[in-house]
Design an enzyme around this catalytic site. Structure first.
Site, PDB file in Angstrom:
ATOM      1  CG  HIS A 100       6.165   2.751   1.327  1.00 27.13           C
ATOM      2  ND1 HIS A 100       4.822   3.036   1.423  1.00 27.13           N
ATOM      3  CD2 HIS A 100       6.453   1.957   2.384  1.00 27.13           C
ATOM      4  CE1 HIS A 100       4.316   2.428   2.472  1.00 27.13           C
ATOM      5  NE2 HIS A 100       5.277   1.781   3.098  1.00 27.13           N
ATOM      6  CE1 TYR A 143      -4.318   0.645  -0.546  1.00 26.82           C
ATOM      7  CE2 TYR A 143      -3.726   2.596   0.709  1.00 26.82           C
ATOM      8  CZ  TYR A 143      -4.592   1.932  -0.135  1.00 26.82           C
ATOM      9  OH  TYR A 143      -5.725   2.560  -0.575  1.00 26.82           O
TER      10      TYR A 143
END
Ligand code: PAF
Length: 283
Positions: free
Chosen positions: A37, A32
């Protein structure tokens, strides 16, 4: 980008890469993916010859009453995003590949694992350390990337790597925030519009702490009191902890001297969010 599910196959691929003298950068994730990230992924691509990302929602780091089943998952979107970034390999193991039936081996970093988030999430860091060590053993990265938002996780993993003589270098990258200050997190998806607004109280309280230190206030109790009052005024917020700790050993400090970490965990409705900031008397 090649997607690999099996441990044997990813090992074969990595040993081929290493035999060519190439460096491997590794970004472990639970998927997700958001800009937080991706900042780790971009840094890995910048630094290492080959970048491996893993997506594995690790059951061992969720408590029995936590959100393992509901944790957001979107492998198709994640794969597309990673491909666009230029990731070389995506490792997506199944749970029984990582934890076969009868699995018994766990890794713990004592003391550090019991502070801050460890108090309300017993066993969480044991699960994190176990899966990360397993992933390090499988991927054998030269360098691995983690976000400062999970500050305690990064401190614990660095300690684990040092004490278990791992050769992997651990890089910690800054928190990525929305324009209004909310730290990016996969769990932000759970927030209603109203809760999303209320959640700004985390970053606002940390900014307040920073500004107090900037004006010469170094007494932790005074700063914490102000932060707690600010969070307390937000009706949807319920404090888990507000602490000012030593940035290395995570023990509470009575005063901010040179550098300390202000860390908060707050429930906004049912959603538990964390955030932190480095306080420095030298800015
Ligand atoms: O930070 C996370 O997403 C997870 O804790 C990690 C490091 C991928 C281990 O499951």
């Amino acid at each position: 980008m090649k997607v690999i599910k099996k441990i044997d196959e990813v090992r074969r691929v990595i040993s081929g890469i290493k035999s060519q003298g190439k460096s491997v950068g590794f970004v472990p994730t639970m998927g997700y993916l958001h800009e937080g990230h991706l900042s780790l992924v971009r840094e890995s691509i910048r630094i290492a010859d080959v970048t491996v990302v893993s997506i594995f929602v690790n059951p061992a780091q969720f408590g029995p009453r936590e959100d393992f089943d509901e944790y957001p998952r979107d492998l198709d979107r994640d794969s597309e995003v990673l491909k666009k970034q230029g990731v070389d390999y995506l490792f997506v193991p199944e749970a029984d590949e990582i934890y076969p039936q009868g699995y018994k081996t766990y890794v713990e970093v004592h003391d550090l694992q019991d502070k801050l988030c460890g108090r309300s999430r017993p066993g969480h860091f044991r699960g994190v350390c176990t899966v990360v060590l397993k992933l390090f053993n499988i991927i054998d990265p030269d360098i691995s990337f983690f976000g400062q938002k999970d500050y305690q996780q990064a401190v614990i993993l660095k300690r684990m790597a040092k004490e278990l003589n791992l050769e992997v270098k651990i890089d910690v990258m800054p928190i990525i925030r929305e324009g209004d200050g909310l730290a990016l997190s996969s769990r932000n998806k759970y927030l209603t519009q109203e809760e999303r607004k209320a959640a700004l109280v985390l970053s606002r309280s940390l900014e307040e702490a920073k500004s107090m230190v900037g004006k010469g206030q170094t007494n932790s109790a005074t700063i914490i009191k102000e932060m707690k009052e600010m969070i307390g005024r937000e009706s949807l917020a319920k404090i888990d902890y507000v602490e000012i700790v030593d940035a290395e050993n995570l023990d509470p400090v009575a005063r901010v001297e040179k550098e300390a970490l202000a860390a908060v965990a707050v429930f906004i409705g049912k959603v538990r969010l964390i955030d932190n900031i480095i306080l420095s008397t030298e800015e």
